[in-house]
Scaffold this active site. Structure first.
Site, mmCIF file in Angstrom:
data_model
loop_
_atom_site.group_PDB
_atom_site.id
_atom_site.type_symbol
_atom_site.label_atom_id
_atom_site.label_comp_id
_atom_site.label_asym_id
_atom_site.label_seq_id
_atom_site.Cartn_x
_atom_site.Cartn_y
_atom_site.Cartn_z
ATOM 1 N N ARG A 1 -4.761 2.994 -8.152
ATOM 2 C CA ARG A 1 -3.913 2.326 -7.163
ATOM 3 C C ARG A 1 -2.415 2.624 -7.318
ATOM 4 O O ARG A 1 -1.588 1.901 -6.773
ATOM 5 C CB ARG A 1 -4.136 0.816 -7.230
ATOM 6 N N ASP B 1 -2.298 1.919 3.432
ATOM 7 C CA ASP B 1 -1.092 2.174 2.636
ATOM 8 C C ASP B 1 -1.070 3.607 2.105
ATOM 9 O O ASP B 1 -0.036 4.271 2.134
ATOM 10 C CB ASP B 1 -1.021 1.211 1.441
ATOM 11 N N LYS C 1 -10.282 5.766 4.588
ATOM 12 C CA LYS C 1 -11.250 5.136 3.685
ATOM 13 C C LYS C 1 -10.954 3.659 3.500
ATOM 14 O O LYS C 1 -9.789 3.283 3.416
ATOM 15 C CB LYS C 1 -11.155 5.843 2.319
ATOM 16 N N THR C 2 -11.885 2.824 3.477
ATOM 17 C CA THR C 2 -11.858 1.462 2.928
ATOM 18 C C THR C 2 -13.057 0.674 3.458
ATOM 19 O O THR C 2 -13.351 0.716 4.662
ATOM 20 C CB THR C 2 -10.571 0.656 3.208
ATOM 21 N N ASP D 1 -13.076 -2.305 3.757
ATOM 22 C CA ASP D 1 -12.557 -3.457 4.496
ATOM 23 C C ASP D 1 -12.609 -3.265 6.014
ATOM 24 O O ASP D 1 -12.549 -4.241 6.766
ATOM 25 C CB ASP D 1 -11.094 -3.737 4.101
ATOM 26 N N MET E 1 -16.025 -9.618 0.306
ATOM 27 C CA MET E 1 -14.806 -8.814 0.174
ATOM 28 C C MET E 1 -14.272 -8.394 1.532
ATOM 29 O O MET E 1 -14.985 -8.476 2.530
ATOM 30 C CB MET E 1 -15.108 -7.561 -0.645
ATOM 31 N N TYR F 1 -17.895 -6.033 -5.288
ATOM 32 C CA TYR F 1 -18.076 -4.826 -6.104
ATOM 33 C C TYR F 1 -19.501 -4.281 -5.981
ATOM 34 O O TYR F 1 -19.733 -3.098 -6.201
ATOM 35 C CB TYR F 1 -17.694 -5.127 -7.562
HETATM 36 P P1 FBP Z 1 -8.926 -0.548 -0.571
HETATM 37 O O1 FBP Z 1 -8.173 -1.238 0.536
HETATM 38 O O2 FBP Z 1 -8.053 0.176 -1.498
HETATM 39 O O3 FBP Z 1 -10.019 0.310 -0.022
HETATM 40 O O4 FBP Z 1 -9.669 -1.671 -1.451
HETATM 41 C C1 FBP Z 1 -10.441 -2.642 -0.853
HETATM 42 C C2 FBP Z 1 -10.923 -3.715 -1.789
HETATM 43 O O5 FBP Z 1 -12.284 -3.490 -2.105
HETATM 44 C C3 FBP Z 1 -10.714 -5.104 -1.190
HETATM 45 O O6 FBP Z 1 -11.786 -5.453 -0.356
HETATM 46 C C4 FBP Z 1 -10.541 -5.958 -2.407
HETATM 47 O O7 FBP Z 1 -9.772 -7.107 -2.134
HETATM 48 C C5 FBP Z 1 -9.819 -5.063 -3.362
HETATM 49 O O8 FBP Z 1 -10.192 -3.749 -3.017
HETATM 50 C C6 FBP Z 1 -10.145 -5.317 -4.805
HETATM 51 O O9 FBP Z 1 -9.300 -4.553 -5.590
HETATM 52 P P2 FBP Z 1 -9.628 -4.041 -7.056
HETATM 53 O O10 FBP Z 1 -10.548 -2.861 -6.907
HETATM 54 O O11 FBP Z 1 -8.306 -3.605 -7.562
HETATM 55 O O12 FBP Z 1 -10.261 -5.145 -7.789
#
Ligand code: FBP
Length: 550
Positions: free
Chosen positions: A142, A173, A199-200, A202, A247, A421
């Protein structure tokens, strides 16, 4: 690496691609584009990459000659199913253009570029990872790629490895930063192109041109399988209320999609809560009323889906979190010296009266979670807030009061869950395997055609893959100016759930019925082999967005 039988069988899956990408390809350029808002500011900040046309790839009768090039790739941010296929598609596309081209992966996210940690990705390595979940081929991270000295450090290694193009696979981002990097490298005449990939899990990186971010499909299918299993358990034992947090960070796309797939009794959509200006109390009343009504019918069980970012959308909590963020950013050192057992009392004494009262009313564990370490952007880490437990506790208290008033006669036993996760590294569904491979392949063509500041795009994906439309979208086209850390910054607009959109309206039209009946749907596990209507279906969200109905 010991492989499972599924992994072995899956390795030979041939990802489907848009027809135009299967043969010789050429590009069709559209009219100049504009940013979604704040045209003058964005144009001023991106003089070299603003206004470029949308690109569509079309079939070509002739084979073009492309020189051999070296390309770098970065996986940025949270894992999302299909990342390995983006890299495989990129690799195959580059090799198809010129078999002497080479691909390098920077390790553990953008930090790999800045710290010069990399590996060459050979055909043998790529083959190990085709159609597998995870980002472990090169790892992710990150680190934010946003400062000039990082760009210059990156350029050193790109020059050393003779890399002329970089692909950044990330969320809103990371793609914003990819665009800033593209502009910087172009302005400095470095000869390095930068291409982004959406990608994501979310699902919040989407717009008119980017239909969906990869990983959303698989993650929602994994969560929906688990929710369906819980619903079946719930309907079998008939003794628990299951509160399931999902999530998705701010946006509620995952919760909404899972609700459409599994038909739970309750699903809380953060965007609606904010729009209605609801309080935590309103939410607790809404849930408790449904529980009481089901109890009247002898149904002391049910399922509640909760979007991860919920607390940030409740206006009173939003204001509390904002003050906590600012306070902890300014007084972090002093706060670190306070004994753990005294921290809540300390913060109650420091906050403004209104926020202090809200903070004091929270269950202790949630108050503690709100004061925990911030993410690299200084924000509270919503995935760590146990909203499921918060609501169980508050709803439990409310039901006790209702028992005293005789407005509730029932038993309330609840279980909390958090699914996040579990879905981020799942083996990609056929949809994500195909979509990702096509995105990577599209990125290779954008590179071959000398483009920079573009995001690879594949559209029309509710149709069979051969009808998909691949191309590139100028990243500046997705940008507007937003306040970040007190400063106005150019960023890609984050897509939240649209309350006037077909997915939410479909859910809203059915939720009252789902609340009182037990019309659960059990989607079961993702199917990787079998008929198309079982294995190749996109999300309900996408179908509703494109066709208006399921
Ligand atoms: P991205 O936006 O980088 O794809 O990450 C999404 C996510 O899975 C969110 O849904 C969650 O809140 C966050 O990452 C969790 O972050 P970490 O992997 O740092 O625990």
């Amino acid at each position: 690496m010991t492989k499972s039988a599924l992994q072995i069988a899956r390795a030979s899956y041939k990802a489907k691609m848009p027809k135009a990408l299967n043969g010789n390809v050429t590009i069709k350029e559209g009219a100049p584009t504009q940013s979604v808002a704040d045209h003058d500011e964005i144009k001023h900040l991106f003089p070299n990459t603003y206004g470029m046309p949308i690109i569509e790839f079309v079939e070509n009768t002739e084979k073009k000659d492309y020189p051999a090039i070296n390309v770098g790739v970065i996986l940025s941010g949270g894992q999302a199913p299909g990342g390995h296929n983006v890299i495989a598609g990129l690799f195959d596309g580059l090799k198809k253009m010129n078999c002497n081209s080479r691909l390098y992966g920077f390790l553990l996210g953008p930090a790999g570029l800045v710290d010069h940690e990399y590996m060459e990705l050979t055909g043998e390595i790529i083959d190990e990872y085709r159609n597998t979940g995870g980002f472990d081929i090169i790892g992710s991270g990150r680190t934010k790629l946003e400062k000039k000295d990082q760009f210059d450090k990156g350029l050193e290694i790109l020059k050393k490895l003779n890399i002329s193009a970089l692909v950044i696979i990330g969320g809103d981002d990371s793609n914003t930063n990819a665009c800033v990097l593209a502009e910087y490298y172009k302005r400095k005449n470095t000869g390095v192109q930068v291409i982004g990939c959406p990608k994501t899990i979310d699902g919040d990186l989407k717009n008119e041109m980017i239909e969906t971010s990869f990983g959303f499909d698989t993650a929602c299918k994994v969560y929906s399988e688990l929710i369906g299993n819980i619903e079946r358990d719930c309907n079998s034992a008939r003794k628990y209320w299951h509160f399931i947090k999902l999530m998705g960070r701010s946006a509620s796309h995952i919760a909404l999609e899972c609700a459409l797939q599994t038909q739970p009794n309750i699903c809380l959509i953060s965007e609606e809560i904010e729009e209605k200006g609801q309080t935590l109390n309103d939410i607790v009343s809404y849930i408790a009323d449904i529980i009481a009504k089901r109890a009247e019918k002898g149904m002391n069980f049910g399922t509640v889906l909760i979007s991860e970012g919920l607390v940030e959308f409740i206006p009173a909590m939003k204001s509390l979190i904002a003050e906590l963020n600012d306070f902890l950013a300014a007084n972090g050192d002093e706060f670190a010296l306070i004994k753990k057992s005294e921290q809540i009392k300390y913060l109650i004494g420091k906050l403004s009266p209104k926020n202090s009262a809200v903070y004091a009313s929270l269950p202790e564990n949630v108050a503690r979670q709100l004061a925990m370490d911030r993410d690299p952007h200084g924000n509270v880490q919503v995935s760590l807030i146990e909203t499921d437990k918060l609501l169980i506790e508050m709803v439990g208290r409310r039901l006790e009061q209702m028992k005293n008033d005789r407005t509730y006669v029932g038993k309330f036993n609840a279980q909390g869950h958090f699914f996040g996760y579990e879905g981020r590294c799942a083996a990609p569904s056929n949809y994500d395997a195909d979509y990702c491979y096509s995105l990577g392949f599209a990125a290779s063509i954008l590179i071959g055609e000398g483009k920079t500041g573009y995001m690879a795009s594949v559209r029309n994906t509710t149709k069979p893959a051969e009808e998909w439309i691949a191309g590139g979208i100028p990243i500046t086209m997705m940008m507007n100016m937003e306040r970040r850390h007190g400063e106005m910054k150019p960023v890609i607009q984050k897509a939240l759930v649209k309350l006037d959109g077909a997915p939410f309206k479909t859910f809203a039209a059915k939720r009252e019925c789902w609340a009182m009946t037990t019309d659960f749907v059990y989607p079961g596990p993702i199917q990787y082999f079998g008929p198309t209507e079982v294995c190749d279906q996109p999300t309900k969200t996408l179908i509703l967005e494109q066709n208006g109905e399921i």
